[in-house]
Design an enzyme around this catalytic site. Structure first.
Site, PDB file in Angstrom:
ATOM      1  N   LEU A 193     -17.568  30.008  27.636  1.00 15.54           N
ATOM      2  CA  LEU A 193     -18.070  29.787  26.286  1.00 15.54           C
ATOM      3  C   LEU A 193     -17.838  28.340  25.857  1.00 15.54           C
ATOM      4  O   LEU A 193     -17.065  27.619  26.491  1.00 15.54           O
ATOM      5  CB  LEU A 193     -17.378  30.758  25.326  1.00 15.54           C
ATOM      6  CG  LEU A 193     -17.656  32.242  25.623  1.00 15.54           C
ATOM      7  CD1 LEU A 193     -16.681  33.149  24.885  1.00 15.54           C
ATOM      8  CD2 LEU A 193     -19.095  32.599  25.261  1.00 15.54           C
ATOM      9  N   PRO A 194     -18.498  27.884  24.789  1.00 10.13           N
ATOM     10  CA  PRO A 194     -18.412  26.462  24.435  1.00 10.13           C
ATOM     11  C   PRO A 194     -17.028  25.986  24.003  1.00 10.13           C
ATOM     12  O   PRO A 194     -16.634  24.861  24.302  1.00 10.13           O
ATOM     13  CB  PRO A 194     -19.417  26.324  23.287  1.00 10.13           C
ATOM     14  CG  PRO A 194     -20.360  27.460  23.457  1.00 10.13           C
ATOM     15  CD  PRO A 194     -19.541  28.582  24.008  1.00 10.13           C
ATOM     16  N   THR A 197     -14.033  25.454  27.666  1.00 11.84           N
ATOM     17  CA  THR A 197     -13.289  24.258  27.272  1.00 11.84           C
ATOM     18  C   THR A 197     -12.573  24.567  25.968  1.00 11.84           C
ATOM     19  O   THR A 197     -13.113  24.374  24.881  1.00 11.84           O
ATOM     20  CB  THR A 197     -14.238  23.056  27.122  1.00 11.84           C
ATOM     21  OG1 THR A 197     -14.913  22.844  28.359  1.00 11.84           O
ATOM     22  CG2 THR A 197     -13.457  21.789  26.767  1.00 11.84           C
ATOM     23  N   LYS A 248      -8.038  19.959  31.335  1.00  9.26           N
ATOM     24  CA  LYS A 248      -9.467  19.780  31.091  1.00  9.26           C
ATOM     25  C   LYS A 248      -9.703  18.830  29.916  1.00  9.26           C
ATOM     26  O   LYS A 248     -10.590  17.966  29.960  1.00  9.26           O
ATOM     27  CB  LYS A 248     -10.120  21.135  30.806  1.00  9.26           C
ATOM     28  CG  LYS A 248     -11.582  21.088  30.398  1.00  9.26           C
ATOM     29  CD  LYS A 248     -12.480  20.544  31.493  1.00  9.26           C
ATOM     30  CE  LYS A 248     -13.951  20.699  31.101  1.00  9.26           C
ATOM     31  NZ  LYS A 248     -14.865  20.117  32.086  1.00  9.26           N
TER      32      LYS A 248
END
Length: 300
Positions: free
Chosen positions: A66-67, A97, A172
């Protein structure tokens, strides 16, 4: 092979799910706002659930692509979400992320219900997703990682074990910050070269000889061509991701002046109406006769 529940069928999620199906996994896809990815995966053998509760009730490994943490929290904590629907003994793998603080908090909530959580955000982009060659930054318990590794191996070939839950998402965020700040500097240098009258394709080739980077290689041509369509990463997402890195630094009492300067510049580009454009559109900040003054205002 364990049952897979896949949530998030965007440009990255759909090929990741397709690779799991190709490797023989029993995969249930959760329908989303776009029917096309669901239909394509159904043709490849996926089961399709009408909603999260239906998908989660059978348990297994729930993979989220998912975003951001906002969407992850909605899927996890909303009515009929994963927290309420997954049976004990399941595992949640967040490849999104996400903010590591949010990840750690969700992990505690899931643990109280007997559900494990692993964070495994990815790099190498859409090409890596299609080729099944993603790299994962993995946080969480070693035993939980061992359980989900066969599924991750169907989607990627490189695993960096970073430590406790949330450390994958922290890694990340740092990776993104390095990439985005470098793209901003690439935009500055190409703008400078243009003002000095240097042929930009020739300049990019020369810069690749002396200061090669993936940012210069991948985004330099887009900046030169002013090609901001079909965004790989939008300016809006860049601002969200850089805010995660800044929050991490604040919690750690770390000094990050370069990161802060990069975030200010991207937020200025967002304010100029480029929120949905590719992040290479940051070069627009330096276009025109007043570009230098505009850039100075963005960084101040």
């Amino acid at each position: 092979m364990e049952r897979i529940i896949f949530i998030g069928l965007g440009a990255m999620g759909e090929p990741m799910a397709a690779n799991l199906l190709a490797k023989g996994f029993d995969l249930t896809a959760v329908g989303n706002r776009r029917p096309e990815p669901v239909a394509r995966l159904r043709e490849q053998g996926a089961k399709v659930a009408a909603d999260l509760a239906e998908a989660a009730s059978g348990g297994g490994i729930a993979i989220l692509m998912l975003p951001s943490s906002r969407e992850v929290e909605a899927v996890a904590l909303g009515d009929g979400g994963l927290l309420a629907s997954l049976p004990a003994g399941s595992v949640v793998v967040d490849c999104s992320t996400s903010d590591p603080e949010s990840t750690a908090a969700l992990g505690r909530k899931f643990a109280a219900r007997g559900v494990a959580m692993v964070d495994a955000p990815v790099t190498r982009g859409i090409a890596g997703a299609k080729q099944g060659k993603l790299a994962f930054f993995v946080g969480g318990d070693e035993a939980d990682f061992a359980r989900v590794e066969p599924a991750l191996s169907a989607m990627g070939d490189t695993f960096h074990r970073m430590g406790a839950l949330g450390s994958g998402h922290a890694t990340k965020a740092m990776t993104n910050a390095l990439s985005y700040a470098t793209v901003a500097l690439v935009g500055e240098m190409l703008s400078l070269g243009e003002r000095l009258g240097i042929d930009l394709p020739v300049l990019q080739e020369a810069l690749m000889s002396g200061a090669a980077s993936k940012a210069l290689e991948s985004f330099g041509p887009r900046i030169i061509a002013r090609d901001y369509a079909a965004p790989r990463v939008t300016i809006g997402n860049v601002c969200t991701h850089l805010a995660i890195a800044e929050s991490m630094a604040a919690r750690a009492h770390a000094q990050v002046p370069v990161l802060q300067a990069a975030e200010k510049v991207y937020r200025r580009v967002s304010a100029l109406g480029h929120d949905a454009s590719d992040m290479s559109s940051i070069a627009e900040l330096w276009d025109g006769p007043d570009g230098a003054a505009e850039a100075g205002r963005a960084a101040s």
